[in-house]
Design a protein around this motif. Structure first.
Motif, PDB file in Angstrom:
ATOM      1  N   TYR A  13      -9.232   2.281  -1.168  1.00 60.09           N
ATOM      2  CA  TYR A  13      -8.387   2.313  -0.002  1.00 60.09           C
ATOM      3  C   TYR A  13      -8.982   3.168   1.296  1.00 60.09           C
ATOM      4  O   TYR A  13      -9.137   2.421   2.205  1.00 60.09           O
ATOM      5  N   TYR A  61      -1.095  -7.182  -2.938  1.00 62.59           N
ATOM      6  CA  TYR A  61      -1.579  -7.223  -1.562  1.00 62.59           C
ATOM      7  C   TYR A  61      -0.759  -8.547  -1.024  1.00 62.59           C
ATOM      8  O   TYR A  61      -0.292  -8.343   0.220  1.00 62.59           O
ATOM      9  N   SER A  65      -2.921  -4.404   6.618  1.00 69.50           N
ATOM     10  CA  SER A  65      -3.968  -5.260   7.220  1.00 69.50           C
ATOM     11  C   SER A  65      -3.261  -6.468   7.887  1.00 69.50           C
ATOM     12  O   SER A  65      -3.596  -7.015   8.910  1.00 69.50           O
ATOM     13  N   GLY A 116      -2.819  -1.920  -3.345  1.00 75.35           N
ATOM     14  CA  GLY A 116      -2.766  -3.378  -2.854  1.00 75.35           C
ATOM     15  C   GLY A 116      -1.653  -3.558  -1.914  1.00 75.35           C
ATOM     16  O   GLY A 116      -1.937  -4.250  -0.916  1.00 75.35           O
ATOM     17  N   TYR A 120      -2.306  -1.756   1.667  1.00 73.63           N
ATOM     18  CA  TYR A 120      -3.401  -2.392   2.142  1.00 73.63           C
ATOM     19  C   TYR A 120      -3.080  -3.689   2.841  1.00 73.63           C
ATOM     20  O   TYR A 120      -3.372  -4.188   3.945  1.00 73.63           O
ATOM     21  N   GLY A 121      -2.188  -4.507   2.051  1.00 75.15           N
ATOM     22  CA  GLY A 121      -1.904  -5.770   2.478  1.00 75.15           C
ATOM     23  C   GLY A 121      -0.678  -5.735   3.776  1.00 75.15           C
ATOM     24  O   GLY A 121      -0.984  -6.480   4.421  1.00 75.15           O
ATOM     25  N   VAL A 152      -9.553  -6.300  -2.196  1.00 78.12           N
ATOM     26  CA  VAL A 152      -8.321  -5.323  -2.122  1.00 78.12           C
ATOM     27  C   VAL A 152      -8.737  -4.305  -2.839  1.00 78.12           C
ATOM     28  O   VAL A 152      -9.192  -4.006  -4.203  1.00 78.12           O
ATOM     29  N   GLU A 166      -3.538  -5.376  -7.814  1.00 82.37           N
ATOM     30  CA  GLU A 166      -3.737  -5.219  -6.479  1.00 82.37           C
ATOM     31  C   GLU A 166      -3.819  -6.463  -5.759  1.00 82.37           C
ATOM     32  O   GLU A 166      -3.220  -6.514  -4.645  1.00 82.37           O
ATOM     33  N   GLU A 167      -4.160  -7.628  -6.576  1.00 80.38           N
ATOM     34  CA  GLU A 167      -4.111  -8.795  -5.680  1.00 80.38           C
ATOM     35  C   GLU A 167      -2.821  -9.311  -5.411  1.00 80.38           C
ATOM     36  O   GLU A 167      -2.491  -9.782  -4.325  1.00 80.38           O
TER      37      GLU A 167
END
Length: 337
Positions: free
Chosen positions: A333, A143, A182, A175, A178-179, A326, A139-140
């Motif tokens: 999420y 993102y 965001s 990830g 959301y990235g 994340v 996920e990192e």
């Protein structure tokens, strides 16, 4: 297993015969450590997950002179059978590659407590003393890919294609989503699962539909299915984002970056630990941005402007420090949104 015991007896007879014929037993003493992987869905040359794992073992073979092997699985019933085959060959470490091997590795680890096992991309609530689960913080890296996709998109429409809804693929999914959101609240993320890690045609078909719907950048976390999506990007002059290893070579003008998940590092380290006597079962290994085991491929410099790369690096630092959390799945999420 009875067969394994019989093989051991047979091996002793062979050694005895070699001595009678004047052959030295020195070769037996110098027999190398053996590590084998059992694959879930997909081939060893999937340009992604399996291939990266195998590349790590090939490097370990060069560095430590170990014996390596792999067995592909065509169906679920092959998992146990492949593990049994490796047990009968007295393999020192048997590694299940992918979440699909989770139950089979656990079952066989319980049945053979003296055998060393590992599982990539999965873990257990109760980890057997002879199993090393290896998990990644996909996920990192995803993102960062989502942030880059949002910055690069000209249409504010980006896409995600998943192979199957495994925990690891969902880390990529949410990830990335959301990235992107965001970074730019106007971005729409199109999402679809192919329910396969080996169907290039389906990956290409889904990508073609997304590109026709104004999507201009797609991340595929789908093994060889994702290779088809990258081909669609090349044919439509759109952007794609690879996974697991640097996939820019598949379409140099279209793959803007890849979310690295260094399975080669994980498999290499498992072999290294075994050779050096540092194999420790019963607890998981976790690889993320801090361990330099996930991230963005260096080839991103070719197609991504430096200011966007700088932004991605800033986001990475915030993830490492804990400033940015994340999500790993849909529930996380939704709670973060």
């Amino acid at each position: 297993m009875k067969l394994k015991k019989l093989l051991s007896i047979g091996a002793s007879l062979v050694v005895g015969a070699s001595l009678l014929t004047g052959c030295s037993s020195k070769e037996e003493k110098e027999e190398s450590v053996s590590v084998a992987i059992v694959l879930g869905e997909g081939s060893i040359n999937d340009q992604s997950f399996n291939q990266s794992t195998w590349e790590g073992l090939k490097k370990a073979k060069e560095d430590f002179n170990i014996e390596i092997k792999y067995l592909e699985s065509k169906q679920e019933s092959d998992y146990i059978q492949n593990i049994e085959t490796l047990l009968d060959q007295d393999t020192d470490l048997i590694v299940g590659v992918g979440y699909q091997l989770k139950d089979s590795i656990e079952e066989m680890a319980k049945g053979y407590p003296d055998q060393k096992f590992a599982i990539l991309d999965e873990t257990y609530d109760e980890i057997q003393a002879n199993v090393v689960p290896v998990v990644f913080k996909e996920e990192e890296g995803a993102y960062l890919a989502g942030a880059i996709a949002a910055k690069m998109s000209k249409t504010s429409n980006v896409g995600f294609i998943g192979g199957m809804k495994s925990p690891a693929v969902q880390k990529y999914h949410y990830g990335f989503k959301y990235g992107a959101e965001s970074t730019d609240s106007k971005v729409k993320v199109h999402e679809q699962y192919a329910n396969s890690f080996s169907d290039q045609a389906k990956g290409k078909s889904i990508a073609m539909q997304m590109y026709a719907s104004n999507v201009d950048t797609i991340l595929s976390a789908a093994g060889d299915t994702g290779t088809g999506a990258i081909e669609a990007a090349r044919e439509n002059n759109k952007y794609a984002i690879g996974v697991d290893r640097d996939q820019s070579y598949l379409a140099e003008d279209n793959v803007i970056t890849s979310v690295l998940k260094k399975l080669d590092v994980a498999s290499y380290n498992l072999a290294k630990d075994l050779v050096e006597g540092n194999y420790v079962g019963g607890k998981e290994k976790v690889y993320g941005l801090k361990e330099d085991a996930v991230g963005i491929a260096e080839s991103a410099k070719k197609l991504i402007p430096q200011d966007i790369l700088n932004f991605a690096n800033e986001q990475a630092d915030k993830i490492k420090s804990g400033e940015i959390k994340v999500p790993r799945n849909e529930a996380e999420y939704k709670s973060m949104k």
